[in-house]
Scaffold this motif. Structure first.
Motif, short mmCIF file in Angstrom:
data_model
loop_
_atom_site.label_atom_id
_atom_site.label_comp_id
_atom_site.label_asym_id
_atom_site.label_seq_id
_atom_site.Cartn_x
_atom_site.Cartn_y
_atom_site.Cartn_z
N THR A 151 0.86 -1.29 0.05
CA THR A 151 -0.04 -0.08 0.06
C THR A 151 0.79 1.40 -0.13
N ALA A 152 0.39 2.45 -0.55
CA ALA A 152 1.19 3.68 -0.26
C ALA A 152 1.37 3.92 1.16
N SER A 153 0.55 3.87 2.27
CA SER A 153 0.84 4.03 3.42
C SER A 153 2.06 3.15 3.93
N GLU A 154 2.09 1.78 3.59
CA GLU A 154 3.22 1.06 3.75
C GLU A 154 4.35 1.54 3.41
N ALA A 155 4.50 2.07 1.91
CA ALA A 155 5.78 2.56 1.43
C ALA A 155 6.02 3.86 2.19
N VAL A 156 5.34 4.71 2.67
CA VAL A 156 5.65 5.92 3.48
C VAL A 156 6.41 5.19 4.48
N LEU A 157 5.94 4.60 5.25
CA LEU A 157 6.71 3.99 6.54
C LEU A 157 8.19 3.53 5.92
N VAL A 158 8.10 2.78 5.05
CA VAL A 158 9.39 2.11 4.58
C VAL A 158 10.50 3.37 4.28
N VAL A 159 9.91 4.43 3.61
CA VAL A 159 10.68 5.57 3.01
C VAL A 159 11.28 6.17 4.42
N GLN A 186 -0.97 19.79 4.20
CA GLN A 186 -1.73 18.93 2.93
C GLN A 186 -1.15 17.66 2.77
N THR A 187 -0.37 17.26 3.59
CA THR A 187 0.15 15.82 3.44
C THR A 187 -0.76 14.84 4.03
N HIS A 188 -0.64 13.79 3.27
CA HIS A 188 -1.80 12.53 3.57
C HIS A 188 -1.41 12.12 4.97
N SER A 189 -2.45 11.65 5.70
CA SER A 189 -2.41 11.20 7.13
C SER A 189 -1.23 10.19 7.10
N ALA A 190 -1.17 9.34 6.16
CA ALA A 190 -0.27 8.15 6.37
C ALA A 190 0.99 8.56 6.79
N LEU A 191 1.69 9.73 6.48
CA LEU A 191 2.74 10.08 7.03
C LEU A 191 2.87 10.26 8.65
N GLN A 192 1.70 11.14 9.03
CA GLN A 192 1.58 11.22 10.17
C GLN A 192 1.59 9.76 11.25
N LYS A 193 0.82 8.95 10.61
CA LYS A 193 0.73 7.67 11.22
C LYS A 193 1.97 6.83 11.21
N ALA A 194 2.88 7.03 10.27
CA ALA A 194 4.10 6.41 10.03
C ALA A 194 5.08 7.17 11.24
N CYS A 195 4.99 8.35 11.46
CA CYS A 195 5.79 9.10 12.47
C CYS A 195 5.29 8.55 13.81
N LYS A 196 4.35 8.46 13.82
CA LYS A 196 3.59 7.57 15.25
C LYS A 196 4.18 6.46 15.60
#
Length: 219
Positions: A151-159, A186-196
């Motif tokens: 998923t895109a969210s998974e990719a953000v976490l890996v990045v 304006q960034t997708h919430s997936a980045l905030q979740k990955a940071c958490k």
């Protein structure tokens, strides 16, 4: 109770044709559906039984249920009139590829589990890097090489993991607790979740920057 038997090859052939016909009809008629589902929250619980069926049902009965109970609750991402979020994420050709992938059911968590899976992934992602005209360092023949994420969210976490490790190698592990991630509001919430997830290990802090209003409003 009669013995339950798994589907054999000939049944797969018969039911597979039936399933392909159903999906082909769906794609053929997709423009007749409202793009956004018109149901209310909890609608499906009123239509399905409280517990799983004891006996299997025919494929036709299953497809009838999908037509009458599931499709009304579907937001049709593949509709040519769907313009939300991001472009449709599949294609008819892609469906055929997924059918083949599911049939072979390769497990590719290491080279030895399915050499073809690992090597094909590397080759195809090298093709993609070349198509995007990325530097050679992004290729698997160098120090790079891509990995397909689910998923895109998974990719953000890996990045984030990759970026953190690159910085830590340069400045040392003592700086881990002082690392900061910057993004706009304006960034997708997936980045905030990955940071958490990272912050739970006290390794990353998130700093959200407000976007100038002139870059948000589109006339």
């Amino acid at each position: 109770m009669d013995e339950l038997k798994p589907m054999d090859a000939e049944q797969l052939r018969e039911y597979g044709h039936q399933m392909v016909d159903f999906i082909a009809d769906y794609y053929k008629n997709i423009e007749s559906f409202p793009v956004r589902s018109q149901v209310q929250p909890g609608y499906l619980r009123e239509l399905l039984p409280d517990s799983a069926p004891v006996r299997p049902e025919s494929l036709q009965d299953v497809l009838d249920d999908i037509q009458s109970k599931i499709l009304p609750g579907v937001t049709h991402w593949q509709s040519p009139e769907f313009f939300a979020y991001f472009p449709s994420n599949s294609s008819i050709a892609g469906f055929l590829g997924e059918m083949l992938s599911a049939g072979i059911n390769m497990v590719g968590f290491s080279w030895i589990t399915s050499p073809a899976a690992t090597e094909l992934e590397m080759i195809v992602l090298d093709w993609l890097a070349k198509a995007l005209k990325l530097p050679d360092q992004f290729l698997s023949t160098g120090q790079g090489g891509g990995v397909i994420q689910g998923t895109a969210s998974e990719a953000v976490l890996v990045v984030l993991l990759a970026a953190r490790d690159q910085v830590v190698r340069r400045v040392g592990k003592d700086a881990t607790g002082r690392l900061v991630v910057y993004c706009s509001d304006q960034t997708h919430s997936a980045l905030q979740k990955a940071c958490k997830i990272h912050m739970s290990y006290s390794i990353l802090e998130l700093n959200i920057l407000s976007s100038p209003i002139e870059y948000i409003n589109i006339s």
